[in-house]
Design a protein around this motif. Structure first.
Motif, PDB file in Angstrom:
ATOM      1  N   PHE A  71      41.932 -10.575  39.254  1.00 12.04           N
ATOM      2  CA  PHE A  71      41.647  -9.652  38.153  1.00 12.04           C
ATOM      3  C   PHE A  71      42.058 -10.261  36.821  1.00 12.04           C
ATOM      4  O   PHE A  71      43.158 -10.783  36.692  1.00 12.04           O
ATOM      5  CB  PHE A  71      42.401  -8.336  38.341  1.00 12.04           C
ATOM      6  N   SER A  72      41.172 -10.146  35.857  1.00  9.05           N
ATOM      7  CA  SER A  72      41.524 -10.641  34.527  1.00  9.05           C
ATOM      8  C   SER A  72      42.114  -9.529  33.663  1.00  9.05           C
ATOM      9  O   SER A  72      42.629  -9.777  32.592  1.00  9.05           O
ATOM     10  CB  SER A  72      40.292 -11.243  33.854  1.00  9.05           C
ATOM     11  N   GLN A  73      41.987  -8.290  34.139  1.00  9.81           N
ATOM     12  CA  GLN A  73      42.559  -7.152  33.402  1.00  9.81           C
ATOM     13  C   GLN A  73      43.429  -6.345  34.350  1.00  9.81           C
ATOM     14  O   GLN A  73      43.150  -6.304  35.545  1.00  9.81           O
ATOM     15  CB  GLN A  73      41.452  -6.230  32.864  1.00  9.81           C
ATOM     16  N   VAL A  74      44.431  -5.695  33.807  1.00 13.83           N
ATOM     17  CA  VAL A  74      45.283  -4.844  34.643  1.00 13.83           C
ATOM     18  C   VAL A  74      45.510  -3.509  33.938  1.00 13.83           C
ATOM     19  O   VAL A  74      45.348  -3.394  32.730  1.00 13.83           O
ATOM     20  CB  VAL A  74      46.645  -5.512  34.927  1.00 13.83           C
ATOM     21  N   TYR A  75      45.901  -2.528  34.744  1.00 15.98           N
ATOM     22  CA  TYR A  75      46.085  -1.182  34.198  1.00 15.98           C
ATOM     23  C   TYR A  75      47.532  -0.853  33.849  1.00 15.98           C
ATOM     24  O   TYR A  75      47.779   0.069  33.099  1.00 15.98           O
ATOM     25  CB  TYR A  75      45.612  -0.146  35.209  1.00 15.98           C
ATOM     26  N   GLN A  76      48.467  -1.550  34.475  1.00 13.89           N
ATOM     27  CA  GLN A  76      49.851  -1.113  34.304  1.00 13.89           C
ATOM     28  C   GLN A  76      50.767  -2.291  33.978  1.00 13.89           C
ATOM     29  O   GLN A  76      50.522  -3.408  34.418  1.00 13.89           O
ATOM     30  CB  GLN A  76      50.349  -0.353  35.532  1.00 13.89           C
ATOM     31  N   PRO A  77      51.803  -2.045  33.200  1.00 16.50           N
ATOM     32  CA  PRO A  77      52.764  -3.110  32.957  1.00 16.50           C
ATOM     33  C   PRO A  77      53.555  -3.370  34.241  1.00 16.50           C
ATOM     34  O   PRO A  77      53.794  -2.459  35.029  1.00 16.50           O
ATOM     35  CB  PRO A  77      53.683  -2.532  31.873  1.00 16.50           C
ATOM     36  N   ALA A  78      53.934  -4.622  34.460  1.00 21.21           N
ATOM     37  CA  ALA A  78      54.783  -4.950  35.612  1.00 21.21           C
ATOM     38  C   ALA A  78      55.729  -6.053  35.167  1.00 21.21           C
ATOM     39  O   ALA A  78      56.049  -6.153  33.978  1.00 21.21           O
ATOM     40  CB  ALA A  78      53.928  -5.342  36.808  1.00 21.21           C
ATOM     41  N   GLU A  90      46.862   6.748  23.784  1.00 16.26           N
ATOM     42  CA  GLU A  90      46.069   6.488  24.989  1.00 16.26           C
ATOM     43  C   GLU A  90      45.829   7.788  25.754  1.00 16.26           C
ATOM     44  O   GLU A  90      44.740   8.018  26.287  1.00 16.26           O
ATOM     45  CB  GLU A  90      46.770   5.453  25.878  1.00 16.26           C
ATOM     46  N   GLN A 137      44.155   5.237  36.892  1.00 14.64           N
ATOM     47  CA  GLN A 137      44.289   3.909  36.309  1.00 14.64           C
ATOM     48  C   GLN A 137      45.640   3.285  36.671  1.00 14.64           C
ATOM     49  O   GLN A 137      45.704   2.150  37.126  1.00 14.64           O
ATOM     50  CB  GLN A 137      44.108   3.984  34.790  1.00 14.64           C
ATOM     51  N   ARG A 175      52.495 -10.437  40.030  1.00 18.28           N
ATOM     52  CA  ARG A 175      52.725  -9.378  39.053  1.00 18.28           C
ATOM     53  C   ARG A 175      54.093  -8.718  39.249  1.00 18.28           C
ATOM     54  O   ARG A 175      54.706  -8.235  38.292  1.00 18.28           O
ATOM     55  CB  ARG A 175      51.631  -8.304  39.142  1.00 18.28           C
ATOM     56  N   ILE A 207      37.495  -4.615  35.816  1.00 13.61           N
ATOM     57  CA  ILE A 207      38.338  -4.496  37.004  1.00 13.61           C
ATOM     58  C   ILE A 207      37.502  -4.140  38.234  1.00 13.61           C
ATOM     59  O   ILE A 207      37.628  -4.761  39.296  1.00 13.61           O
ATOM     60  CB  ILE A 207      39.462  -3.464  36.753  1.00 13.61           C
ATOM     61  N   GLU A 209      35.261  -7.137  39.219  1.00 15.70           N
ATOM     62  CA  GLU A 209      36.020  -8.230  39.834  1.00 15.70           C
ATOM     63  C   GLU A 209      36.402  -7.880  41.266  1.00 15.70           C
ATOM     64  O   GLU A 209      36.459  -8.741  42.136  1.00 15.70           O
ATOM     65  CB  GLU A 209      37.261  -8.554  38.984  1.00 15.70           C
ATOM     66  N   ALA A 239      45.662  -2.672  30.104  1.00 16.11           N
ATOM     67  CA  ALA A 239      44.453  -2.291  29.361  1.00 16.11           C
ATOM     68  C   ALA A 239      44.764  -1.350  28.200  1.00 16.11           C
ATOM     69  O   ALA A 239      44.221  -1.499  27.114  1.00 16.11           O
ATOM     70  CB  ALA A 239      43.448  -1.659  30.321  1.00 16.11           C
ATOM     71  N   TRP A 240      45.667  -0.393  28.420  1.00 17.98           N
ATOM     72  CA  TRP A 240      45.909   0.588  27.349  1.00 17.98           C
ATOM     73  C   TRP A 240      46.481  -0.061  26.098  1.00 17.98           C
ATOM     74  O   TRP A 240      46.237   0.384  24.983  1.00 17.98           O
ATOM     75  CB  TRP A 240      46.743   1.774  27.824  1.00 17.98           C
ATOM     76  N   ARG A 241      47.237  -1.138  26.284  1.00 15.52           N
ATOM     77  CA  ARG A 241      47.772  -1.838  25.117  1.00 15.52           C
ATOM     78  C   ARG A 241      46.666  -2.571  24.367  1.00 15.52           C
ATOM     79  O   ARG A 241      46.608  -2.567  23.137  1.00 15.52           O
ATOM     80  CB  ARG A 241      48.825  -2.841  25.550  1.00 15.52           C
ATOM     81  N   LEU A 242      45.781  -3.195  25.136  1.00 23.65           N
ATOM     82  CA  LEU A 242      44.668  -3.911  24.515  1.00 23.65           C
ATOM     83  C   LEU A 242      43.734  -2.933  23.796  1.00 23.65           C
ATOM     84  O   LEU A 242      43.216  -3.209  22.719  1.00 23.65           O
ATOM     85  CB  LEU A 242      43.892  -4.697  25.576  1.00 23.65           C
ATOM     86  N   PRO A 246      50.849  -3.304  41.421  1.00 23.71           N
ATOM     87  CA  PRO A 246      51.419  -4.483  42.068  1.00 23.71           C
ATOM     88  C   PRO A 246      52.595  -4.170  42.994  1.00 23.71           C
ATOM     89  O   PRO A 246      52.898  -4.953  43.885  1.00 23.71           O
ATOM     90  CB  PRO A 246      51.878  -5.352  40.888  1.00 23.71           C
TER      91      PRO A 246
END
Ligand code: SF4
Lengths: 554, 154
Positions: free
Chosen positions: B129-136, A285, A151, B106, A11, A14, B143-146, A157
């Motif tokens: 961004f190919s990764q994100v930090y939060q669900p939307a 987490e 984080q 998003r 992140i 990027e 990321a935390w899910r991955l 968004p």
């Protein structure tokens, strides 16, 4: 300390790549300065009076030695050999060239740092207690929660175009060193009467032109619901906060216009809808992040250190420094060491590349590789063995970092003011320097005791003058620099907004006025009473007289 | 202004017939044009939940960005997707810039009113961004899910 994994790394990288593209488009003339402005602001790049300024986040104030060395490298390579620590646990570089900024961001990414969300109308760098993980009075280390917020809020968004900037601070101690009551959201971790730890949530505090102390919106929030609750507050703010006037767009205006009860009602209603919708992190987490903040491998030591006591007995300067600049640690045999960035005659918060290197070296050797940046624009070494204090002191002395004035009259917070800032009415740095000089005679500061002087160059209050025991605000009087004094403010657990003490004063008068205030306090205090307590007992009028009676006579 | 539709990460001009547009005010006033489903235009200072009872009548909800800095429609879009379960098109109108594209997608937007010449830049921005930090409201996995999935696999 938190370490990036490949997700964090991706992140941040990027982001740098995107910014590099934006800078290239700007340099080639493909986009105008106007179009570039919102883009650079999203990367902490401001245009100041003389040059660009880059603001780099130091999330919740924690740094490793390696990171500090990189900050030194950037100062040397891309700036004029120094950086400036701010009141929000950021470091600012005042002279970077635009063309170099992508390289600077790359250098930061190399050590897991960034300038993300250090400006713009988004959730800013989350701040915390500089003594986190070391303080005697904390219920737990607040930093895992700060990292969780970091984080969650990064490139959120929904909350990247808020009505105005948004600042969150977290503390976990009775004694509030993070000024949580004057933040958009303040979080205080504490243990309730049933023995459970959770957050007291405050909302709508803030300084600026309309200062407010935050209101308690929820007196106990179970920790695992932190993110959904924050999301509920932010959504109510994003949808209904004012956008017609930048000065009325902070959440404090909304909270105080609606009333805290009505505002709470809206937040709780929204929270009920999203509480179990998957915004909150699962326990694993939270634990994963918490593990990064496990205490360092402390040695089992006696509470007292003979080496320390002997050194203190033979070196008076050391004894004084230790008394003023060190703080009790929760681990027996250890101490927290504060490094003052307020030496006489220097701009508050400035630190040279060599000093950064020295501090990094000392931290590596004596403080488990860790440093902290404080919201009072100083640095601290969180975990130093008492046995090592004398060696640390000597190393600090060699780097001109052993000024012993933490919490005293010359430990002044001052914003950049007219020397750098386009919005300023007046200079703040020279005022800080002259006040410090006034109290520099041996023993004077010690006799005065805890005194928080805070100086802002304009009503935006970046120098936090509203919460200074003595606050000084630069005002413009027909093109001349004038200063208004406020009294009795505090940003700690006993938070209050200072009261205006009367007409503006010239730069000479204001220095004299501060001295008279202090003289009045010394003549009228009771045993062990701080300036602030004496002020609260005696009241504004008597202190006001102290300022102006003499001013008129003179 | 052409409408560009987002499908599987790519933007393409609208092919299908556009549904009839109707303002929220007309809808409130009881106006019901011919035809089955409409595109309703909702100002960004209205509570989006107001249209919840009539959602079945709309195939498109058009949300407004009077200025790019005015981000209220992000929240409206998320409420539409996450809470009201709206599956139709959410279209961004107004000051729609490439540097907001990622956030908009998003938050639940899947159509944008913008010049076709801007497709390239906009598409690039969607992939910032190919990764994100939060669900939307999109299907990006935080990321935390991955991390959790990886921990289980290990
Ligand atoms: S208080 Fe005013 S002068 Fe000082 S840094 Fe902030 S905006 Fe600039």
């Amino acid at each position: 300390m938190y370490r990036y994994d490949e997700f964090d790394e991706t992140i941040v990288r990027e982001r740098v790549k995107e910014f590099r593209g934006q800078v290239e488009r700007r340099l080639s003339g493909e986009i105008t300065e106007d179009q570039f402005k919102p883009l650079r602001l999203m990367n902490g790049l401001y245009l100041q009076l003389h040059a660009y300024m880059l603001r780099v986040a130091i999330p919740y104030g924690t740094l490793s030695s390696r990171q500090m060395r990189q900050l030194a490298f950037i100062a040397r390579e891309y700036d004029k050999g120094y950086g400036h620590m701010t009141t929000r646990q950021n470091i600012q570089y005042n002279w970077p060239a635009l063309v170099d900024t992508p390289a600077i961001l790359d250098a930061l990414a190399d050590v897991e740092m960034h300038a993300i969300q250090t400006s713009g109308n988004c959730i800013r760098n989350v701040t915390s207690d500089q003594y986190a993980g070391a303080a005697e009075d904390e219920v737990e280390d607040p930093r895992p929660w700060c990292e969780i917020i970091r984080q969650w809020s990064s490139f959120h968004p929904e909350f990247s175009f808020l009505p105005r900037k948004f600042k969150i601070a977290v503390t976990a101690s009775e004694h509030d060193r993070a000024a949580v009551k004057v933040h958009d959201i303040g979080l205080r971790l504490y243990k309730n009467s049933e023995g459970r730890t959770g957050f007291e949530v405050l909302v709508g505090g803030g300084l600026g032109r309309t200062p407010y102390i935050g209101h308690v919106i929820r007196d106990f929030l179970p920790k695992e619901h932190l993110l959904s609750y924050l999301e509920a507050i932010l959504r109510v703010y994003n949808l209904l906060g004012r956008r017609d006037n930048a000065y009325k767009a902070r959440i404090k205006i909304q909270v105080n216009a609606e009333g805290i009860d009505a505002f709470r009602g809206m937040v709780e209603e929204e929270w009920a809808r999203i509480k179990d919708s998957g915004v909150d992190l699962p326990r694993e987490e939270i634990e994963r992040i918490r593990r990064y903040f496990a205490p360092p491998p402390f040695e089992k030591l006696p509470r007292e250190s003979t080496a320390f006591n002997d050194a203190a007995a033979s070196d008076k300067g050391f004894a004084r420094w230790a008394r003023v600049n060190t703080v009790a640690h929760k681990q027996p045999g250890y101490a927290i060491v504060n490094i003052s960035l307020k030496p006489p005659g220097k701009p508050p918060g400035d630190i040279s590349d060599e000093q950064m290197e020295a501090a990094a070296h000392i931290a590596e050797r004596y403080s488990f590789d860790e440093l902290r940046v404080t919201h009072e624009q100083n640095i601290c070494l969180p975990h130093v063995k008492k046995d090592d204090l004398y060696a640390v002191y000597q190393s600090l002395q060699a780097a001109d970092l052993a000024t012993a004035n933490i919490g005293l009259a010359s430990d002044i917070i001052a914003c950049p003011g007219l020397d750098y800032c386009t919005l300023a009415n007046a200079r703040s740095i020279p005022i800080a320097e002259r006040i410090a000089e006034r109290f520099s005679a041996a023993g004077v500061e010690d006799d005065i005791g805890e005194l928080k002087i805070k100086i802002s160059g304009c009503i935006n209050a970046c120098g936090h003058h509203h919460v200074g025991h003595i606050g000084i605000l630069g005002v413009d009087k027909k093109g001349e620099e004038f200063y208004q004094i406020t009294l009795g403010g505090s940003g700690a657990e006993d938070a209050s907004i200072g009261e205006i003490a009367g007409r503006g004063l010239s730069s000479d008068e204001v220095i004299d006025a501060v001295e008279r205030l202090v003289d009045y306090y010394r003549a009228n205090r009771q045993d062990g009473e701080r300036f602030l307590d004496a002020y609260r007992r005696l009241g504004l009028d008597r202190f006001k007289e102290a300022i102006y009676a003499d001013a008129q006579a003179a | 202004m052409p409408t560009l539709k987002l499908r599987e990460g790519a933007l393409a001009p609208y092919k299908d017939a556009k549904p009839t547009e109707i303002s929220l005010q007309s809808w409130r006033d009881g106006v019901r044009p011919e035809g089955g489903r409409f595109a309703i235009v909702v100002p960004n200072d209205t509570d989006i939940r107001e249209i919840a009872p009539s959602l079945a009548s709309f195939s498109v909800v058009i949300l407004d960005f009077p200025k790019f800095r005015d981000g209220r429609a992000y929240s409206q879009a998320r409420i539409l997707r996450d809470q009201l379960g709206f599956k139709g098109e959410i279209r961004a109108r107004g000051d729609v810039l490439r540097d907001q594209a990622f956030f908009m997608a998003r938050a639940g937007f899947d159509a944008f009113e913008l010049e076709e010449s801007r497709i390239e830049g906009f598409t690039e921005a969607l992939r910032t961004f190919s990764q994100v930090y939060q669900p939307a409201a999109d299907d990006a996995v935080p990321a935390w899910r991955l991390r959790a999935a990886r921990a289980v696999a290990a």
